[in-house]
Design a protein around this motif. Structure first.
Motif, PDB file in Angstrom:
ATOM      1  N   UNK A  59      38.054  39.189  37.725  1.00  0.00           N
ATOM      2  CA  UNK A  59      38.498  38.425  36.563  1.00  0.00           C
ATOM      3  C   UNK A  59      39.627  39.069  35.776  1.00  0.00           C
ATOM      4  N   UNK A  60      40.195  40.170  36.274  1.00  0.00           N
ATOM      5  CA  UNK A  60      41.312  40.839  35.596  1.00  0.00           C
ATOM      6  C   UNK A  60      42.622  40.160  36.001  1.00  0.00           C
ATOM      7  N   UNK A  61      43.505  39.895  35.030  1.00  0.00           N
ATOM      8  CA  UNK A  61      44.801  39.302  35.319  1.00  0.00           C
ATOM      9  C   UNK A  61      45.825  40.394  35.600  1.00  0.00           C
ATOM     10  N   UNK A  62      46.529  40.257  36.713  1.00  0.00           N
ATOM     11  CA  UNK A  62      47.621  41.157  37.086  1.00  0.00           C
ATOM     12  C   UNK A  62      48.899  40.327  37.066  1.00  0.00           C
ATOM     13  N   UNK A  63      49.711  40.493  36.018  1.00  0.00           N
ATOM     14  CA  UNK A  63      50.981  39.774  35.904  1.00  0.00           C
ATOM     15  C   UNK A  63      52.061  40.602  36.574  1.00  0.00           C
TER      16      UNK A  63
END
Length: 198
Positions: A59-63
């Motif tokens: 659920x971690x966002x990596x932009x």
């Protein structure tokens, strides 16, 4: 004098437009080349990565625009023997270069499939599920990034988000090749592949 100004203006405008960036998503979907090799060499190498907000299986966002290091982006499937064969070498590269390179792996598989491979992968690799399935199992899409080059495919992306190289396939154990040989081949190939951004 007017001719000189006209020539200089023409040269400036030509060089300005020649430097316009072509982005990967346009290149992969609009390339008229018929083979994977031509798609890579004539359309994808030299294109640029747009920002993608990948969401990991945790659920971690990596932009991608916030990643300040070069990126090794791997397309994988748990149904692909070479993907499993590449894991030990990939883990070694993460161990050696995690402080210099960001490792992101996106999958054709659903969450259950990814969790099986997660057990073997270095925890520092960001694991991204597919967000769209296609009838052609070579294709997958994850949060807008469209892939159509089979598995495994590894993309080398510079700090300025330019696609520098693309590696397809990997060695895997067979009756003619044991794990030691597989690991030796894959490690050497991955090391050479990553070297340009170190």
């Amino acid at each position: 004098m007017k001719k000189i100004v006209l020539v200089l203006s023409f040269l400036f405008s030509t060089s300005f437009f020649a430097q316009e960036k072509v982005y990967y998503n346009f290149a992969v979907n609009n390339c008229g080349e018929s083979s994977a090799e031509e798609l890579i060499s004539k359309c994808l190498i030299g294109s640029y990565l747009l920002n993608y907000d990948f969401v990991t299986i945790q659920g971690k966002t990596v932009s991608t625009d916030k990643v300040k290091k070069p990126i090794v982006l791997i397309a994988a499937s748990t149904r692909c023997a070479p993907c499993w064969g590449d894991i030990p070498a990939l883990n070694k590269m993460v161990e050696k270069y995690n402080n210099k390179v960001e490792f992101i792996m996106f999958f054709w598989d659903d969450l259950d499939g990814i969790k099986r491979m997660q057990e073997k992968l270095d925890a520092r690799i960001h694991l991204i599920p597919s967000t769209k399935k296609f009838d052609n199992k070579s294709y997958t899409e994850s949060y807008g990034f469209f892939h159509k080059l089979d598995y495994p495919t590894t993309y080398l992306i510079s700090k300025d988000k330019k696609f520098l190289s693309i590696r397809r396939g990997a060695a895997y154990p067979s009756k003619d090749m044991n794990w030691d040989k597989v690991n030796e081949i894959n490690e050497k190939e991955l090391e050479e592949f990553i070297k340009p951004v170190l």
